[in-house]
Every structure is written in structure tokens, then in C-alpha cells.
Design an enzyme around this catalytic site. Structure first.
Site, PDB file in Angstrom:
ATOM      1  N   HIS A  53       0.818  -1.221   0.000  1.00  0.00           N
ATOM      2  CA  HIS A  53       0.000   0.000   0.000  1.00  0.00           C
ATOM      3  C   HIS A  53       0.852   1.271   0.000  1.00  0.00           C
ATOM      4  O   HIS A  53       0.343   2.362  -0.287  1.00  0.00           O
ATOM      5  CB  HIS A  53      -0.901   0.061   1.236  1.00  0.00           C
ATOM      6  CG  HIS A  53      -1.981  -0.975   1.259  1.00  0.00           C
ATOM      7  ND1 HIS A  53      -2.863  -1.155   0.217  1.00  0.00           N
ATOM      8  CD2 HIS A  53      -2.323  -1.890   2.200  1.00  0.00           C
ATOM      9  CE1 HIS A  53      -3.704  -2.142   0.520  1.00  0.00           C
ATOM     10  NE2 HIS A  53      -3.400  -2.613   1.711  1.00  0.00           N
ATOM     11  N   ASP A 110      -3.149 -10.233  -2.440  1.00  0.00           N
ATOM     12  CA  ASP A 110      -3.671  -9.744  -1.160  1.00  0.00           C
ATOM     13  C   ASP A 110      -5.123  -9.289  -1.398  1.00  0.00           C
ATOM     14  O   ASP A 110      -5.453  -8.822  -2.487  1.00  0.00           O
ATOM     15  CB  ASP A 110      -2.816  -8.564  -0.700  1.00  0.00           C
ATOM     16  CG  ASP A 110      -3.147  -8.073   0.698  1.00  0.00           C
ATOM     17  OD1 ASP A 110      -2.383  -8.374   1.631  1.00  0.00           O
ATOM     18  OD2 ASP A 110      -4.167  -7.366   0.846  1.00  0.00           O
TER      19      ASP A 110
HETATM   20 ZN    ZN Z   1      -4.348  -6.812   2.737  1.00  0.00          ZN
END
Ligand code: ZN
Length: 367
Positions: free
Chosen positions: A142, A179
Site C-alpha cells: 500500500h 492480497d
Molecule cells: Zn491486505
């Protein structure tokens, strides 16, 4: 077949306080007596322990790594951001960005996590191992160059890729992120580049809630080199394999990478508190086998798996074991006592048909 497993106990010592699950403490949010932020050492440490207990560890080459150097970090992150992060870390810890608290020494631990990813990629590119797993923590997918978020303090995979480019070890890299959350950091860093294909399979609008759409294909020279595969909540084993077969594998084949990197989160697990998907260990086993076959066909088997999220402390180890045993070509299985139950809880034929139509729709919007 030799598989390297890069890890470091120190990565389990990264701490982040001030949260109850993803809620920041304060107001009506009561502190938890045990735990806090879901990104804790427990799931990763239990995965490593399980690999030791089943005996799989004896079939792997355990490796440590040096932290990513300041020069390597600067290939992705601005110097001013790194200075601020280091200063706060030296002073006792703090928080930058969103949901990325760290303690004293958090900067060094984050650099070590990136170093594990870098070392795993370098070892595979140099032909020292057939493939490799990096048990990175904190995670990285992220993190934006100057804005850490979603438990990710540094962009581990992007740092590893840029370091490999800088050393002339690779010129085309594919990153497949399974993910449950969108790999927004990796996407943003390589969005206008045609030498890195970024693919993210994720639950639609989970986190971040406003990125990861199928229309986001890259920009400029990078147009067509970013592929988002947003899936509906409830997607299970069959749905993941269908998305791999119909969308991911053709895209990898078109791109012809020198190496494939998997950003492997386990929060698509049926038991994950931060995802609403229904993957089981066999889902991860079969996705790994698929991507290994693609790597065999496209890039002499060169494959690196880098750990990302996964917040069911009990289920992550079984999902992660399935990935590592497959990488190693091992016959050793970890017995998940809940697997029979979770197999029965998979979506039924109506959902499967709905999901096939969903994937038809994604394919159409890519044309
Ligand atoms: Zn995640």
C-alpha cells in the site's frame, strides 16, 4: 528444486500502538486488553513455526539479509520522507500517513523488511535458488513514495525491483498481488512505466475504497501495464482460480517478464477479519502452482513470493504453508483441521455463475 526462505526475528518486533483493530483509539473506542492493530507478529511467527514443526523448513534454505540501504530506499522514496521517518523512529516512534504506527527503531525494521524482499529477488535473479519466499514485516504494497498507509511503511517490492533494475539484473518484472486489498502503492509507483506489469486481484473497494478499478490501466508509456481485477465479496476458491486462469495468466504471457513477483497476502482467507472472501489453503496452493507453471514457461521458473497482509492469526499459517510447500515441490502438508468445513462453506453454483459473468464483464472492459 531449492527454495530459499528469507526471514528475520527482528521483523516480528515491529510494533504499532494506538488502535483497536483498524479503529484509532479515542472517543468511544475502548483500548483492547490484548492485541490492537490487526497487523501483528502473531500470524507471521505462527507461519514460520508451522513450517518448522511440519518439517518443511528442513527442505528450505533459510536465509537472512541486510537491510535495504539508504540509496536503495531513495530509488522509491523521497529523501525528505525518509529523514522524517528516521527522526521519528529515533525519537521513540510515531505515525506517518494512515494506520502505520511504529515504535523506536521502526525505521530500521522497515528497511530490514525491504531488505528481505530485495535479497530474495536478487538471489533468484542471480540463479542462486530456483525460487524464494520473503517473510516481510511490515508489509509494503500500500505504501506510496511519501505516504505510508494500510500498515505498510516502505514499498518493499518496489524497492527490490528498482534495486534489481539499478544493478542490471532484470529489465521486465511482473508483480502479481493477490492480497485481498488493492496494491495501490505498487500500482502508483509503476503506473507510467512499461517495464513493470502490475496486476492486483482484490475485493472490490475494500481498501483503499476508491482505487483498484478495472479501468485503471496505467498512463503514458505505462498504458496497458496495470491490470486491476476487482472481485465481489464472497468470492471463494473457484472464483480465484477462474480469475487466475482467464485474466492473470494471459496477461503474464503477453508481458513476457524476466521474473514474476507475487505480493502474497492471506487476507482473502475465509477467516480473515479485514476481508470478505472465502479462500482456503488449497486456493493458495493452486494459485502458486499456476504462477509457477507460468514462470517455468516464461522466465526459467524465476519466481519470488513476498509476504503482505493476512490477519487471521490461526488460518494464515496454513495458507502460507500451502504456498511455501508448493514453491519447494514438497510433499509435506500442514493439516488444517477446519479444511473440510471450509470446503463445504464455499459459494454454490449460483454464485459461481454470477462470478463467471462478472469476469466476462472485466474481460469486456479490458478490450
Ligand atoms: Zn491486505
Amino acid at each position: 528444486m531449492t527454495t530459499a526462505f528469507f526471514w528475520d526475528e527482528q521483523c516480528f518486533w515491529h510494533i504499532g500502538e494506538g488502535y483497536a483493530l483498524t479503529y484509532r483509539l479515542g472517543g468511544h473506542v475502548q483500548p483492547m486488553s490484548v492485541g490492537g492493530l490487526p497487523e501483528s507478529p502473531e500470524a507471521k511467527r505462527r507461519m514460520k513455526s508451522l513450517i518448522d514443526v511440519t518439517g518443511l523448513g528442513r527442505e528450505l534454505e533459510y536465509r537472512h539479509a541486510r537491510p535495504a540501504s539508504r540509496n536503495e530506499l531513495e530509488l522509491v522514496h523521497p529523501a525528505a520522507f525518509l529523514d522524517t521517518f528516521k527522526q521519528l523512529s529515533d525519537e521513540g516512534g510515531g505515525e506517518l500517513g494512515l494506520r502505520t504506527p511504529f515504535g523506536k527503531g521502526g525505521y530500521e525494521i522497515a528497511a530490514l523488511s525491504a531488505g528481505l524482499a530485495r535479497a530474495a529477488l536478487f538471489a533468484v535473479l542471480k540463479g542462486e535458488f530456483d525460487n524464494a519466499y520473503a517473510l516481510t514485516r511490515p508489509p509494503g504494497h500500500h505504501c506510496l513514495p511519501d505516504w505510508p498507509n494500510g500498515f505498510c511503511l516502505l514499498a518493499n517490492i518496489a524497492i527490490a525491483v528498482e534495486a534489481a533494475f539499478a544493478e542490471g539484473l532484470a529489465s521486465r518484472v511482473a508483480v502479481l498481488d493477490w492480497d485481498v486489498h488493492h496494491g495501490n502503492g505498487t500500482e502508483a509507483i509503476f503506473y507510467d512505466r512499461d517495464d513493470v506489469l502490475t496486476i492486483s486481484i482484490h475485493q472490490e473497494h475494500n481498501y483503499p475504497t476508491d482505487t483498484g478499478d478495472v479501468q485503471d490501466r496505467g498512463a503514458g508509456a505505462g498504458e496497458g501495464f496495470n491490470l486491476n481485477i476487482p472481485l465481489p465479496g464472497g468470492t471463494g476458491h473457484k472464483g480465484y482460480l477462474e480469475a487466475m486462469e482467464r485474466l492473470v495468466l494471459p496477461s503474464l504471457e503477453d508481458f513476457q517478464p524476466d521474473v514474476i513477483i507475487v505480493a502474497s497476502g492471506y487476507d482473502a482467507s475465509i477467516y480473515d477479519p479485514l476481508g470478505r472472501m472465502m479462500a482456503v489453503p488449497d486456493t493458495f496452493r493452486q494459485m502458486t502452482a499456476m504462477v509457477m507453471e507460468a514462470a517455468d514457461n516464461l522466465c526459467h521458473g524465476k519466481l519470488v513470493v513476498v509476504h503482505e497482509g493476512g490477519y487471521s492469526d490461526v488460518h494464515v499459517p496454513f495458507c502460507g504453508h500451502a504456498v511455501v510447500e508448493t514453491l519447494a515441490g514438497s510433499n509435506i502438508r500442514a493439516v488444517d483441521p477446519m479444511e473440510e468445513v471450509t470446503n463445504k462453506r464455499q459459494p454454490g453454483p449460483e454464485f459461481d455463475a454470477f462470478l463467471s459473468q462478472w469476469i466476462d464483464g472485466l474481460r469486456k472492459s479490458l478490450d
